[in-house]
Scaffold this active site. Structure first.
Site, PDB file in Angstrom:
ATOM      1  N   LYS A  72       0.828  -1.427  -0.089  1.00  0.00           N
ATOM      2  CA  LYS A  72      -0.017  -0.065   0.053  1.00  0.00           C
ATOM      3  C   LYS A  72       0.874   1.539  -0.027  1.00  0.00           C
ATOM      4  O   LYS A  72       0.469   2.206  -0.552  1.00  0.00           O
ATOM      5  CB  LYS A  72      -0.996  -0.033   1.071  1.00  0.00           C
ATOM      6  CG  LYS A  72      -1.735  -1.291   1.380  1.00  0.00           C
ATOM      7  CD  LYS A  72      -2.808  -1.161   2.489  1.00  0.00           C
ATOM      8  CE  LYS A  72      -1.983  -1.077   4.043  1.00  0.00           C
ATOM      9  NZ  LYS A  72      -1.256  -2.108   4.369  1.00  0.00           N
ATOM     10  N   ARG A 131      -8.538   1.245   9.919  1.00  0.00           N
ATOM     11  CA  ARG A 131      -8.191  -0.106  10.267  1.00  0.00           C
ATOM     12  C   ARG A 131      -9.251  -0.867  11.156  1.00  0.00           C
ATOM     13  O   ARG A 131      -9.080  -1.975  11.696  1.00  0.00           O
ATOM     14  CB  ARG A 131      -6.958  -0.216  11.000  1.00  0.00           C
ATOM     15  CG  ARG A 131      -5.620  -0.437   9.985  1.00  0.00           C
ATOM     16  CD  ARG A 131      -4.464  -0.103  11.132  1.00  0.00           C
ATOM     17  NE  ARG A 131      -3.111  -0.914  10.721  1.00  0.00           N
ATOM     18  CZ  ARG A 131      -1.938  -0.605  10.120  1.00  0.00           C
ATOM     19  NH1 ARG A 131      -2.155   0.875   9.873  1.00  0.00           N
ATOM     20  NH2 ARG A 131      -1.229  -1.152  10.070  1.00  0.00           N
ATOM     21  N   ARG A 183      11.940  -6.378   4.285  1.00  0.00           N
ATOM     22  CA  ARG A 183      11.575  -5.141   4.190  1.00  0.00           C
ATOM     23  C   ARG A 183      12.781  -4.244   4.848  1.00  0.00           C
ATOM     24  O   ARG A 183      13.074  -4.223   5.870  1.00  0.00           O
ATOM     25  CB  ARG A 183      10.299  -4.693   4.731  1.00  0.00           C
ATOM     26  CG  ARG A 183      10.030  -3.117   4.658  1.00  0.00           C
ATOM     27  CD  ARG A 183       8.490  -2.910   4.541  1.00  0.00           C
ATOM     28  NE  ARG A 183       7.948  -3.105   5.764  1.00  0.00           N
ATOM     29  CZ  ARG A 183       6.806  -2.760   5.735  1.00  0.00           C
ATOM     30  NH1 ARG A 183       5.970  -2.332   4.814  1.00  0.00           N
ATOM     31  NH2 ARG A 183       6.154  -2.696   7.085  1.00  0.00           N
ATOM     32  N   ARG A 210      12.055  -1.795  10.312  1.00  0.00           N
ATOM     33  CA  ARG A 210      11.244  -1.362  11.439  1.00  0.00           C
ATOM     34  C   ARG A 210      11.108  -2.523  12.469  1.00  0.00           C
ATOM     35  O   ARG A 210      11.150  -3.873  12.184  1.00  0.00           O
ATOM     36  CB  ARG A 210       9.803  -1.385  10.758  1.00  0.00           C
ATOM     37  CG  ARG A 210       9.437   0.156  10.058  1.00  0.00           C
ATOM     38  CD  ARG A 210       8.225   0.098   9.339  1.00  0.00           C
ATOM     39  NE  ARG A 210       7.024  -0.553  10.076  1.00  0.00           N
ATOM     40  CZ  ARG A 210       5.754  -0.484   9.476  1.00  0.00           C
ATOM     41  NH1 ARG A 210       5.440   0.231   8.340  1.00  0.00           N
ATOM     42  NH2 ARG A 210       4.975  -0.768  10.314  1.00  0.00           N
TER      43      ARG A 210
HETATM   44  P1  AMP Z   1       1.665   0.878   9.343  1.00  0.00           P
HETATM   45  O1  AMP Z   1       2.914   1.515   8.943  1.00  0.00           O
HETATM   46  O2  AMP Z   1       0.633   1.223   8.818  1.00  0.00           O
HETATM   47  O3  AMP Z   1       2.110  -0.745   9.146  1.00  0.00           O
HETATM   48  O4  AMP Z   1       1.270   0.892  11.054  1.00  0.00           O
HETATM   49  C1  AMP Z   1       2.577   0.612  11.800  1.00  0.00           C
HETATM   50  C2  AMP Z   1       1.548   0.708  13.181  1.00  0.00           C
HETATM   51  O5  AMP Z   1       0.871   1.957  13.606  1.00  0.00           O
HETATM   52  C3  AMP Z   1       0.538  -0.316  13.274  1.00  0.00           C
HETATM   53  O6  AMP Z   1       1.033  -1.614  13.630  1.00  0.00           O
HETATM   54  C4  AMP Z   1      -0.389   0.420  14.279  1.00  0.00           C
HETATM   55  O7  AMP Z   1       0.220   0.032  15.575  1.00  0.00           O
HETATM   56  C5  AMP Z   1      -0.102   1.712  14.342  1.00  0.00           C
HETATM   57  N1  AMP Z   1      -1.091   2.474  13.428  1.00  0.00           N
HETATM   58  C6  AMP Z   1      -1.052   2.725  11.890  1.00  0.00           C
HETATM   59  N2  AMP Z   1      -2.225   3.098  11.567  1.00  0.00           N
HETATM   60  C7  AMP Z   1      -3.224   2.612  12.560  1.00  0.00           C
HETATM   61  C8  AMP Z   1      -4.643   2.900  12.677  1.00  0.00           C
HETATM   62  N3  AMP Z   1      -5.201   3.388  11.350  1.00  0.00           N
HETATM   63  N4  AMP Z   1      -5.225   2.402  13.467  1.00  0.00           N
HETATM   64  C9  AMP Z   1      -4.511   2.148  14.631  1.00  0.00           C
HETATM   65  N5  AMP Z   1      -3.224   1.953  14.683  1.00  0.00           N
HETATM   66  C10 AMP Z   1      -2.280   2.172  13.616  1.00  0.00           C
END
Ligand code: AMP
Length: 214
Positions: free
Chosen positions: A13, A88, A127, A160
């Site tokens: 994404k 989410r 990654r 990460r």
């Molecule tokens: P991502 O980079 O989108 O994989 O997000 C990394 C982490 O940020 C996730 O595992 C959550 O802990 C937090 N996070 C990101 N977006 C959301 C969201 N929309 N709702 C809740 N937690 C989020």
């Protein structure tokens, strides 16, 4: 253009949203990036979010919804956006719909990245990301020219913390439980458009352009 990119972690994404937002002149709104920036800046929000992110759990809805409310209110979001990593949960989806409605807007489409679990695991654990410009690499399938150095800006590449194997497994479970119900939610509203997420970066990009008509 107001799009949501929906799919499990590692589906591509962010990679697609970053490029296509640039191509289309709209903003890329990635809640994960916003939280990591807040953490890097040492803000209260960043420190609070870290407690959840490190475990692969979701940050509470109220926190994320406040963040998106502020971000969508900034003038550049009026040009259009690609939201990535949000919503989410169903509560977040409902909040997004009402935030947009308040400003007379609505989503155009929700692009769903379809991809198998073994491929997600392969992508997430290999990654690497540039600390400076956030460009995404993969140790095997998209390695940088020089180890640990970004081809684009010379920044340092890092893994990460939540891409470790143990946390990845938990993030996929959280996705299945809390985020996958959004597929039915958006499908019922006639917004969901599936795209095969397993192809090359260029093939997936072409598929998205085709469904969006851009
Ligand atoms: P991502 O980079 O989108 O994989 O997000 C990394 C982490 O940020 C996730 O595992 C959550 O802990 C937090 N996070 C990101 N977006 C959301 C969201 N929309 N709702 C809740 N937690 C989020």
């Amino acid at each position: 253009m107001r799009l949501v990119f929906l799919g499990p972690p590692g589906a591509g994404k962010g990679t697609q949203a970053r490029e296509l937002a640039r191509e289309w002149g709209v903003v890329h709104l990635a809640t994960g990036d916003m939280l990591r920036e807040a953490l890097a800046a040492g803000t209260g929000l960043g420190l609070e979010a870290k407690r959840y992110m490190d475990r692969g759990a979701l940050v509470p809805d109220e926190v994320i919804i406040d963040l998106m409310r502020e971000r969508l209110a900034r003038p550049d979001a009026a040009r259009g956006f690609i939201v990535d990593g949000f919503p989410r949960t169903i509560a977040q989806a409902e909040a997004l719909a009402s935030l947009l409605k308040d400003s007379g807007q609505a989503l155009d489409r929700v692009i769903y990245f379809e991809i198998s679990e073994p491929e997600l695991l392969r992508r997430l654990t290999g990654r690497r990301i540039c600390r400076r410009c956030q460009t995404v690499y993969h140790l095997i399938s998209a390695p940088p020219r020089r180890p640990d150095v970004c081809d684009k800006c010379g920044g340092e590449l890092y893994q990460r913390e939540d891409d470790s194997e143990a946390t990845v497994q938990h993030r996929l479970e959280v996705y299945a439980q809390q985020t996958a119900p959004l597929l039915a939610y958006y499908s019922e509203r006639g917004l969901l458009v599936p795209v095969a997420g397993e192809g090359s970066i260029e093939a997936v990009r072409r598929a998205i352009r085709a469904v969006v008509g851009a």
